[in-house]
Scaffold this active site. Structure first.
Site, PDB file in Angstrom:
ATOM      1  N   THR A 118       0.859  -1.181   0.000  1.00 58.72           N
ATOM      2  CA  THR A 118       0.000   0.000   0.000  1.00 58.72           C
ATOM      3  C   THR A 118       0.893   1.227   0.000  1.00 58.72           C
ATOM      4  O   THR A 118       2.025   1.160   0.456  1.00 58.72           O
ATOM      5  CB  THR A 118      -0.874   0.035   1.282  1.00 58.72           C
ATOM      6  OG1 THR A 118      -1.360  -1.264   1.575  1.00 58.72           O
ATOM      7  CG2 THR A 118      -2.044   0.980   1.139  1.00 58.72           C
ATOM      8  N   GLY A 170      -5.624  -6.302   5.375  1.00 59.06           N
ATOM      9  CA  GLY A 170      -6.789  -5.439   5.287  1.00 59.06           C
ATOM     10  C   GLY A 170      -8.030  -5.946   5.971  1.00 59.06           C
ATOM     11  O   GLY A 170      -8.825  -5.158   6.504  1.00 59.06           O
ATOM     12  N   GLY A 203      -9.869  -4.735  -0.100  1.00 63.62           N
ATOM     13  CA  GLY A 203      -9.278  -4.592   1.228  1.00 63.62           C
ATOM     14  C   GLY A 203      -9.733  -3.341   1.937  1.00 63.62           C
ATOM     15  O   GLY A 203     -10.767  -2.741   1.625  1.00 63.62           O
ATOM     16  N   ASP A 204      -8.928  -2.917   2.877  1.00 63.71           N
ATOM     17  CA  ASP A 204      -9.309  -1.784   3.737  1.00 63.71           C
ATOM     18  C   ASP A 204      -9.024  -0.431   3.121  1.00 63.71           C
ATOM     19  O   ASP A 204      -9.644   0.566   3.502  1.00 63.71           O
ATOM     20  CB  ASP A 204      -8.574  -1.876   5.076  1.00 63.71           C
ATOM     21  CG  ASP A 204      -7.053  -1.781   4.895  1.00 63.71           C
ATOM     22  OD1 ASP A 204      -6.488  -2.603   4.141  1.00 63.71           O
ATOM     23  OD2 ASP A 204      -6.425  -0.886   5.490  1.00 63.71           O
ATOM     24  N   ARG A 262     -11.932  -9.427  -4.476  1.00 64.81           N
ATOM     25  CA  ARG A 262     -11.660  -9.033  -3.089  1.00 64.81           C
ATOM     26  C   ARG A 262     -11.288  -7.559  -2.993  1.00 64.81           C
ATOM     27  O   ARG A 262     -10.549  -7.023  -3.812  1.00 64.81           O
ATOM     28  CB  ARG A 262     -10.541  -9.896  -2.523  1.00 64.81           C
ATOM     29  CG  ARG A 262     -10.122  -9.549  -1.087  1.00 64.81           C
ATOM     30  CD  ARG A 262      -8.906  -8.656  -1.048  1.00 64.81           C
ATOM     31  NE  ARG A 262      -8.390  -8.467   0.326  1.00 64.81           N
ATOM     32  CZ  ARG A 262      -7.447  -7.590   0.658  1.00 64.81           C
ATOM     33  NH1 ARG A 262      -6.897  -6.816  -0.279  1.00 64.81           N
ATOM     34  NH2 ARG A 262      -7.036  -7.476   1.913  1.00 64.81           N
ATOM     35  N   THR A 320      -1.656   0.292   6.565  1.00 66.24           N
ATOM     36  CA  THR A 320      -1.039  -0.644   5.643  1.00 66.24           C
ATOM     37  C   THR A 320      -0.870  -1.966   6.368  1.00 66.24           C
ATOM     38  O   THR A 320      -0.226  -2.031   7.410  1.00 66.24           O
ATOM     39  CB  THR A 320       0.324  -0.151   5.128  1.00 66.24           C
ATOM     40  OG1 THR A 320       0.974  -1.225   4.431  1.00 66.24           O
ATOM     41  CG2 THR A 320       1.227   0.343   6.238  1.00 66.24           C
ATOM     42  N   GLY A 321      -1.471  -3.014   5.829  1.00 63.14           N
ATOM     43  CA  GLY A 321      -1.364  -4.300   6.508  1.00 63.14           C
ATOM     44  C   GLY A 321      -2.406  -5.271   6.012  1.00 63.14           C
ATOM     45  O   GLY A 321      -2.903  -5.154   4.884  1.00 63.14           O
TER      46      GLY A 321
END
Length: 346
Positions: A195, A248, A225-226, A223, A245-246
């Site tokens: 990210t 999600g 993510g966050d 999919r 960042t990680g």
């Protein structure tokens, strides 16, 4: 005392005192298992790109532009660099496509815009901002988002623009492991990280946050993510701005960015403690990991992460870009702005 713009208007004969905010810009380029195995040339290039993003974004702030301009400028630099999983450097899905997400939020007005699942948008962060400023919506996805991009004059490119050999080989390795029903052995090929993000404080004391990503290598079924979800990977209000960042799914389940900002704005927690509680306690307790950058309205910075490293950088009153990658490099863990200089006129 807050360093947001404050003007004391006194009666005739008394001084007028102005306290001005010192602008701050913070960026990240992703977290994860980041070992000291990059070639010197690669590490130099990554640090140079992050420094450029900081300098270009900070130039907007020094010119008196809003925090939103600093965020979009910095993230555009990173989206244009193939070393980061966003824009040009986006990873490939299971079907061999790029599938990009981005979001931006203005802390002063709580306006926000995001896009998900776009394939041909050169700079997804610019499209997210266009959604915020030129539509009545917050989130657009897929073909509809790209149709809106065309209407707004946002650059669309042929999918081949996003094809880099490094990302393609990561997908091929992942597909072989899928066929053998093996877990992804190479963390660079694995699923949870990649990210870019930015948070900024401008001279008017306004905050903004933005995040952009190419998602996960080998992801399936559309999919998301966050990163494009307001409150999960991206959030800003008048007191706090966060980009995560990680992994999600865990940032979505904890509404991580929003939770950090609520701890700051509602519970008056210091931003370093608020961010660490969510990133280094709550998310790991559920099985997730990652990092975040956070900034408050006084210019205090937090950069928690629970992985081996996080590409991160910041620039403030000294006008010098500071970049770190590994876990043993110093962070501005209590980076408060210096006391504002007061100007007076009788």
């Amino acid at each position: 005392m807050s360093h947001r713009l404050f003007v004391a208007l006194a009666s005739l004969g008394m001084a007028t005192i102005t306290y001005a905010t010192t602008p701050v810009l913070v960026i990240h380029g992703g977290s994860g298992v980041i070992k000291r195995d990059m070639t010197p040339a690669k590490e130099k290039a990554v640090r140079a790109a992050m420094s450029k993003a900081l300098l270009d974004g900070y130039a907007q702030l020094k010119a008196g532009k809003p925090a939103l301009d600093a965020v979009t400028t910095a993230l555009t630099v990173l989206e244009d660099d193939a070393d980061f999983n966003a824009g040009k450097g986006s990873v490939f899905t299971h079907d061999g496509k790029t599938d990009m997400d981005a979001a931006i939020m203005d802390g002063d007005s709580l306006r926000a815009g995001s896009v998900a699942g776009v394939h041909r948008v050169k700079n997804p962060i610019l499209l997210a901002r266009a959604v915020m400023e030129h539509s009545s919506h917050v989130m657009l996805s897929g073909d509809g988002a790209e149709a809106f991009a065309k209407e707004q004059g946002i650059a669309l490119v042929d999918p081949s623009y996003f094809h880099t050999d490094q990302r393609w080989q990561q997908l091929q390795k992942a597909l072989k492991e899928d066929a053998a029903k093996q877990p992804h052995a190479d963390v660079a090929t694995a699923k949870h990280f990649g990210t870019v993000g930015a948070v900024a404080l401008d001279s008017e004391g306004h905050l903004a946050a933005g995040t952009s990503t190419g998602g996960m290598t080998d992801k399936r079924w559309g999919r998301i993510g966050d990163s494009p979800i307001i409150g999960a990977g991206t959030y800003a209000n008048a007191q706090c701005a966060v980009s995560g960042t990680g992994w999600g799914e865990f940032y979505i389940r904890t509404v991580a960015a929003h939770e950090i900002c609520m701890k700051v704005s509602m519970l008056n927690e210091p931003i370093q403690r608020a961010a660490a509680e969510v990133i280094n306690q709550e998310i790991p307790s559920m099985g997730g990991n990652g990092g975040a950058i956070a900034l408050d309205s006084d210019g205090n910075i937090a950069m928690p992460f629970n992985t081996d490293g996080m590409y991160r950088g910041w620039i403030g009153a000294d006008g010098v870009p500071h970049v770190a990658i590994y876990d043993d490099e110093p962070d501005p863990s209590n980076h408060a702005q210096p006391p504002a200089e007061a100007s007076s006129a009788d």
